[in-house]
Write a protein that holds these residues in place. Structure first.
Motif, PDB file in Angstrom:
ATOM      1  N   SER A 175       3.669   3.523   4.946  1.00 53.04           N
ATOM      2  CA  SER A 175       2.632   4.528   5.219  1.00 53.04           C
ATOM      3  C   SER A 175       2.531   5.524   4.065  1.00 53.04           C
ATOM      4  O   SER A 175       1.433   5.961   3.709  1.00 53.04           O
ATOM      5  CB  SER A 175       2.910   5.257   6.538  1.00 53.04           C
ATOM      6  OG  SER A 175       4.123   5.982   6.476  1.00 53.04           O
ATOM      7  N   GLY A 176       3.645   5.875   3.457  1.00 53.59           N
ATOM      8  CA  GLY A 176       3.629   6.768   2.306  1.00 53.59           C
ATOM      9  C   GLY A 176       2.970   6.123   1.097  1.00 53.59           C
ATOM     10  O   GLY A 176       2.270   6.783   0.327  1.00 53.59           O
ATOM     11  N   LYS A 177       3.190   4.826   0.949  1.00 54.13           N
ATOM     12  CA  LYS A 177       2.557   4.111  -0.165  1.00 54.13           C
ATOM     13  C   LYS A 177       1.047   4.012   0.038  1.00 54.13           C
ATOM     14  O   LYS A 177       0.281   4.134  -0.917  1.00 54.13           O
ATOM     15  CB  LYS A 177       3.174   2.728  -0.336  1.00 54.13           C
ATOM     16  CG  LYS A 177       4.586   2.784  -0.887  1.00 54.13           C
ATOM     17  CD  LYS A 177       5.196   1.418  -1.021  1.00 54.13           C
ATOM     18  CE  LYS A 177       6.619   1.533  -1.551  1.00 54.13           C
ATOM     19  NZ  LYS A 177       7.266   0.237  -1.723  1.00 54.13           N
ATOM     20  N   ARG A 178       0.615   3.780   1.271  1.00 58.84           N
ATOM     21  CA  ARG A 178      -0.824   3.743   1.550  1.00 58.84           C
ATOM     22  C   ARG A 178      -1.455   5.108   1.296  1.00 58.84           C
ATOM     23  O   ARG A 178      -2.542   5.216   0.730  1.00 58.84           O
ATOM     24  CB  ARG A 178      -1.078   3.315   2.991  1.00 58.84           C
ATOM     25  CG  ARG A 178      -0.918   1.839   3.207  1.00 58.84           C
ATOM     26  CD  ARG A 178      -1.365   1.425   4.608  1.00 58.84           C
ATOM     27  NE  ARG A 178      -0.601   0.270   5.010  1.00 58.84           N
ATOM     28  CZ  ARG A 178       0.386   0.266   5.892  1.00 58.84           C
ATOM     29  NH1 ARG A 178       0.721   1.357   6.531  1.00 58.84           N
ATOM     30  NH2 ARG A 178       1.041  -0.840   6.174  1.00 58.84           N
ATOM     31  N   LEU A 196      -4.187   9.680   6.215  1.00 54.48           N
ATOM     32  CA  LEU A 196      -2.934   8.980   5.927  1.00 54.48           C
ATOM     33  C   LEU A 196      -1.809   9.938   5.549  1.00 54.48           C
ATOM     34  O   LEU A 196      -0.629   9.641   5.781  1.00 54.48           O
ATOM     35  CB  LEU A 196      -3.143   7.942   4.823  1.00 54.48           C
ATOM     36  CG  LEU A 196      -3.995   6.736   5.211  1.00 54.48           C
ATOM     37  CD1 LEU A 196      -4.220   5.819   4.021  1.00 54.48           C
ATOM     38  CD2 LEU A 196      -3.359   5.964   6.367  1.00 54.48           C
ATOM     39  N   THR A 197      -2.154  11.081   4.996  1.00 55.46           N
ATOM     40  CA  THR A 197      -1.145  12.094   4.674  1.00 55.46           C
ATOM     41  C   THR A 197      -0.468  12.576   5.949  1.00 55.46           C
ATOM     42  O   THR A 197       0.764  12.631   6.029  1.00 55.46           O
ATOM     43  CB  THR A 197      -1.797  13.278   3.918  1.00 55.46           C
ATOM     44  OG1 THR A 197      -2.286  12.796   2.661  1.00 55.46           O
ATOM     45  CG2 THR A 197      -0.825  14.405   3.689  1.00 55.46           C
ATOM     46  N   VAL A 198      -1.256  12.897   6.943  1.00 58.51           N
ATOM     47  CA  VAL A 198      -0.699  13.354   8.221  1.00 58.51           C
ATOM     48  C   VAL A 198       0.045  12.209   8.909  1.00 58.51           C
ATOM     49  O   VAL A 198       1.175  12.387   9.389  1.00 58.51           O
ATOM     50  CB  VAL A 198      -1.817  13.923   9.127  1.00 58.51           C
ATOM     51  CG1 VAL A 198      -1.280  14.249  10.519  1.00 58.51           C
ATOM     52  CG2 VAL A 198      -2.456  15.142   8.485  1.00 58.51           C
ATOM     53  N   TYR A 199      -0.580  11.032   8.951  1.00 60.79           N
ATOM     54  CA  TYR A 199       0.056   9.889   9.601  1.00 60.79           C
ATOM     55  C   TYR A 199       1.405   9.546   8.957  1.00 60.79           C
ATOM     56  O   TYR A 199       2.395   9.302   9.655  1.00 60.79           O
ATOM     57  CB  TYR A 199      -0.863   8.664   9.563  1.00 60.79           C
ATOM     58  CG  TYR A 199      -0.172   7.420  10.068  1.00 60.79           C
ATOM     59  CD1 TYR A 199       0.032   7.235  11.431  1.00 60.79           C
ATOM     60  CD2 TYR A 199       0.326   6.463   9.189  1.00 60.79           C
ATOM     61  CE1 TYR A 199       0.703   6.117  11.901  1.00 60.79           C
ATOM     62  CE2 TYR A 199       0.997   5.346   9.649  1.00 60.79           C
ATOM     63  CZ  TYR A 199       1.180   5.180  11.003  1.00 60.79           C
ATOM     64  OH  TYR A 199       1.857   4.081  11.461  1.00 60.79           O
ATOM     65  N   SER A 200       1.457   9.539   7.629  1.00 59.24           N
ATOM     66  CA  SER A 200       2.706   9.150   6.968  1.00 59.24           C
ATOM     67  C   SER A 200       3.819  10.158   7.237  1.00 59.24           C
ATOM     68  O   SER A 200       4.982   9.781   7.380  1.00 59.24           O
ATOM     69  CB  SER A 200       2.495   8.959   5.461  1.00 59.24           C
ATOM     70  OG  SER A 200       2.234  10.186   4.826  1.00 59.24           O
ATOM     71  N   MET A 201       3.470  11.434   7.333  1.00 55.70           N
ATOM     72  CA  MET A 201       4.489  12.427   7.661  1.00 55.70           C
ATOM     73  C   MET A 201       5.059  12.168   9.051  1.00 55.70           C
ATOM     74  O   MET A 201       6.283  12.159   9.242  1.00 55.70           O
ATOM     75  CB  MET A 201       3.914  13.845   7.600  1.00 55.70           C
ATOM     76  CG  MET A 201       4.979  14.900   7.881  1.00 55.70           C
ATOM     77  SD  MET A 201       4.370  16.582   7.827  1.00 55.70           S
ATOM     78  CE  MET A 201       3.451  16.649   9.348  1.00 55.70           C
ATOM     79  N   LEU A 202       4.186  11.926   9.992  1.00 59.13           N
ATOM     80  CA  LEU A 202       4.645  11.635  11.357  1.00 59.13           C
ATOM     81  C   LEU A 202       5.459  10.337  11.394  1.00 59.13           C
ATOM     82  O   LEU A 202       6.470  10.251  12.101  1.00 59.13           O
ATOM     83  CB  LEU A 202       3.449  11.557  12.305  1.00 59.13           C
ATOM     84  CG  LEU A 202       2.653  12.855  12.467  1.00 59.13           C
ATOM     85  CD1 LEU A 202       1.408  12.616  13.310  1.00 59.13           C
ATOM     86  CD2 LEU A 202       3.514  13.964  13.041  1.00 59.13           C
ATOM     87  N   ASP A 203       5.046   9.356  10.615  1.00 61.06           N
ATOM     88  CA  ASP A 203       5.762   8.082  10.542  1.00 61.06           C
ATOM     89  C   ASP A 203       7.177   8.274   9.991  1.00 61.06           C
ATOM     90  O   ASP A 203       8.145   7.733  10.533  1.00 61.06           O
ATOM     91  CB  ASP A 203       4.969   7.094   9.678  1.00 61.06           C
ATOM     92  CG  ASP A 203       5.596   5.714   9.627  1.00 61.06           C
ATOM     93  OD1 ASP A 203       6.119   5.233  10.654  1.00 61.06           O
ATOM     94  OD2 ASP A 203       5.578   5.099   8.538  1.00 61.06           O
TER      95      ASP A 203
END
Length: 179
Positions: free
Chosen positions: A103-106, A159-166
């Motif tokens: 997710s961070g890479k995306r 994706l910034t918010v999603y990756s943090m939560l992930d």
């Protein structure tokens, strides 16, 4: 245009470095910690000038569909980076190395697509104004390129918010939460 070329070279060197590390099994804990820092430096070196340029009051500096870069976008982007950096440091002190996840890479990919798109948008837009470009070709290109910039920024924010939560969910055990 030189900023765009330099950005593309920096992005390709990052991809090449990662490829070589994986291909030849040269992945190290140091690399897992330093690569995200290099990514953050590139992020700061582009987003801060974008923010400033978009607020100069000229039409050429505006971000397609967005206008001026909103402060909340900067807070989301840099807030996530700061939080995850602190979280990684906290985890490292407990012996857990948190590498870049999918997710961070995306997120990084879409941020890079936005940054590259806007770095190209500014000189092309200025050149179009200077030379008086009009007609179907410019209209189509301008619409495509503007849409690219606007959409990639929107996706990057999500994706910034999603990756943090992930990351928080995936490494919740670092703070003592069992799954």
């Amino acid at each position: 245009m030189m900023a765009f070329v330099l950005f593309v070279v920096a992005g390709l060197s990052d991809v090449w470095d990662g490829y070589l590390a994986r291909r030849y099994d040269l992945i190290t804990d140091m690399g897992k910690l330093l690569d995200p820092i290099a990514d953050k430096l590139l992020l700061v070196a582009t987003f801060v000038p974008f923010y400033v340029i978009s607020r100069r009051g000229t039409e050429v500096g505006l971000i397609p569909w967005w206008g001026e870069m909103p402060m909340w976008v900067m807070i989301v982007i840099f807030g996530r980076e700061l939080f995850i950096t602190l979280f990684r440091s906290y985890a490292a002190r407990r012996g857990v190395v948190i590498p870049a996840g999918k997710s961070g890479k995306r997120k990084a990919l879409f941020q890079a697509l936005f940054m590259g798109g806007l770095l190209l948008w500014y000189p092309v837009k200025a050149l179009a104004r200077q030379r008086g470009w009009e007609g179907t070709a410019w209209t189509v290109w301008s619409a495509f390129h503007g849409t690219w910039v606007a959409v990639t920024l929107g996706v990057a924010i999500v994706l910034t918010v999603y990756s943090m939560l992930d990351y928080l969910w995936s490494y919740r055990s670092v703070v003592g939460i069992r799954g």
